[in-house]
Design a protein around this motif. Structure first.
Motif, PDB file in Angstrom:
ATOM      1  N   ILE A 146      16.162 -37.097  52.612  1.00 48.00           N
ATOM      2  CA  ILE A 146      15.388 -37.759  53.648  1.00 48.00           C
ATOM      3  C   ILE A 146      14.335 -38.642  52.990  1.00 48.00           C
ATOM      4  CG2 ILE A 146      13.770 -37.431  55.544  1.00 48.00           C
ATOM      5  CD1 ILE A 146      15.187 -34.821  56.182  1.00 48.00           C
ATOM      6  N   ARG A 195      12.419 -44.787  60.654  1.00 46.42           N
ATOM      7  CA  ARG A 195      12.893 -43.418  60.861  1.00 46.42           C
ATOM      8  C   ARG A 195      13.491 -43.235  62.252  1.00 46.42           C
ATOM      9  NH1 ARG A 195       7.481 -40.326  60.221  1.00 46.42           N
ATOM     10  NH2 ARG A 195       6.831 -42.277  61.252  1.00 46.42           N
ATOM     11  N   GLN A 226      12.494 -37.708  63.410  1.00 43.48           N
ATOM     12  CA  GLN A 226      11.558 -37.622  62.287  1.00 43.48           C
ATOM     13  C   GLN A 226      10.190 -38.220  62.601  1.00 43.48           C
ATOM     14  OE1 GLN A 226      13.353 -39.048  58.659  1.00 43.48           O
ATOM     15  NE2 GLN A 226      15.207 -37.856  58.991  1.00 43.48           N
ATOM     16  N   ASN A 280       9.447 -31.253  62.191  1.00 44.92           N
ATOM     17  CA  ASN A 280      10.404 -32.303  61.829  1.00 44.92           C
ATOM     18  C   ASN A 280       9.745 -33.618  61.451  1.00 44.92           C
ATOM     19  OD1 ASN A 280      12.671 -30.788  61.997  1.00 44.92           O
ATOM     20  ND2 ASN A 280      13.564 -31.846  63.746  1.00 44.92           N
ATOM     21  N   TYR A 281       8.460 -33.783  61.747  1.00 44.33           N
ATOM     22  CA  TYR A 281       7.787 -35.042  61.413  1.00 44.33           C
ATOM     23  C   TYR A 281       7.765 -35.214  59.896  1.00 44.33           C
ATOM     24  CZ  TYR A 281       4.294 -38.673  60.867  1.00 44.33           C
ATOM     25  OH  TYR A 281       3.653 -39.824  60.522  1.00 44.33           O
ATOM     26  N   LEU A 282       8.347 -36.319  59.428  1.00 47.42           N
ATOM     27  CA  LEU A 282       8.383 -36.596  57.996  1.00 47.42           C
ATOM     28  C   LEU A 282       8.087 -38.069  57.756  1.00 47.42           C
ATOM     29  CD1 LEU A 282      11.490 -34.664  56.612  1.00 47.42           C
ATOM     30  CD2 LEU A 282       9.110 -34.293  56.000  1.00 47.42           C
ATOM     31  N   THR A 299      17.388 -41.497  57.182  1.00 48.09           N
ATOM     32  CA  THR A 299      16.262 -41.311  58.094  1.00 48.09           C
ATOM     33  C   THR A 299      16.730 -40.592  59.347  1.00 48.09           C
ATOM     34  OG1 THR A 299      16.682 -43.518  58.972  1.00 48.09           O
ATOM     35  CG2 THR A 299      14.996 -43.319  57.272  1.00 48.09           C
ATOM     36  N   ASP A 345      19.029 -36.797  60.722  1.00 48.35           N
ATOM     37  CA  ASP A 345      19.423 -35.450  60.302  1.00 48.35           C
ATOM     38  C   ASP A 345      20.804 -35.477  59.663  1.00 48.35           C
ATOM     39  OD1 ASP A 345      17.041 -34.529  61.238  1.00 48.35           O
ATOM     40  OD2 ASP A 345      17.880 -32.989  62.542  1.00 48.35           O
ATOM     41  N   CYS A 383      19.632 -30.305  59.372  1.00 49.67           N
ATOM     42  CA  CYS A 383      20.382 -31.388  58.716  1.00 49.67           C
ATOM     43  C   CYS A 383      21.759 -30.943  58.231  1.00 49.67           C
ATOM     44  CB  CYS A 383      19.567 -31.969  57.570  1.00 49.67           C
ATOM     45  SG  CYS A 383      18.099 -32.862  58.144  1.00 49.67           S
TER      46      CYS A 383
END
Length: 222
Positions: free
Chosen positions: A86, A96, A100, A106-108, A135, A137, A167
């Motif tokens: 990711i 993203r 995401q 899940n926030y990345l 960007t 899963d 993912c």
């Protein structure tokens, strides 16, 4: 209990045993999913870090060592080794997917150059091995992995990595929909908890993939 009778959900509790799996190294790929530095870092508070301790232990004691062995075995057999990670292409992360960008676990926001977004050092890809940046899963959705696999003549994909219920599961379902044969290696993967890991393996087993152990998958090669 062997892979043929383990990991059964309600749907497949009484199904007959599947046929033996035979993997041809020339048409098989190993896909290592999201085993990145960020997931081994401490959380924002000591309390949250403590809550995640079982996950850290499984990663350090089981998943990473077993995955390193699986990678080595696949390289020795000349099985294509592919990594998915990711990472966003824009510094502000606006490329993203919505999953995401939402607040919560899940926030990345992982711009592609950051050390946190790299594969862990123990599993470092070789120079000629493909690393897919995603960007999403699923490692197939929004990437060219589907095309890459088809171009290389890949028919079967061995999947491992994290998180089993996110993912990994999304990728496995996408691969199955594309008619790839899929094998998921139980002891080369993890979810946040052992219960989530086990339940998701039961859900995807037999319909989207076959769930096996590391020792079992090594017996499948011609």
């Amino acid at each position: 209990m062997s892979w043929k009778t383990a990991y059964r959900s309600f749907y497949y509790a009484n199904a007959q045993e599947p046929d033996d799996i035979v993997l041809d190294p020339e048409t098989t790929a190993l896909l290592v999913i999201d085993i990145q530095n960020t997931y081994l870092d401490p959380k924002d508070t000591p309390e949250e870090t403590a809550r995640w301790q079982p996950f850290y232990e499984r990663m350090r004691e089981t998943v990473i060592p077993n995955t390193a062995r699986l990678i080595d075995e696949c390289r020795r057999r000349k099985v294509e080794v592919i990594f998915a990670r990711i990472a966003c292409l824009k510094p502000d992360g606006r490329d993203r997917s919505l999953s995401q960008k939402k607040p919560g676990f899940n926030y990345l926001l992982l711009p592609k150059e950051l050390p946190e977004g790299q594969i862990v050092p123990e599993l470092e890809p070789r120079a000629d091995e493909i690393v897919i940046t995603k960007t999403t899963d699923s490692a197939l959705t929004g990437t060219n992995l589907r095309l890459v696999l088809h171009n290389m003549g890949i028919k079967d994909v061995i999947c491992c990595g994290i998180f089993t219920d996110q993912c990994v599961s999304s990728t496995v379902r996408s691969l199955a929909d594309e008619s790839f044969g899929v094998v998921v290696v139980d002891d080369c993967g993890a979810a946040a908890t052992e219960e989530l890991h086990r339940r998701e393996l039961e859900i995807i087993n037999m319909i989207y993939c076959h769930v096996v152990s590391l020792e079992e998958v090594l017996t499948f090669f011609r």
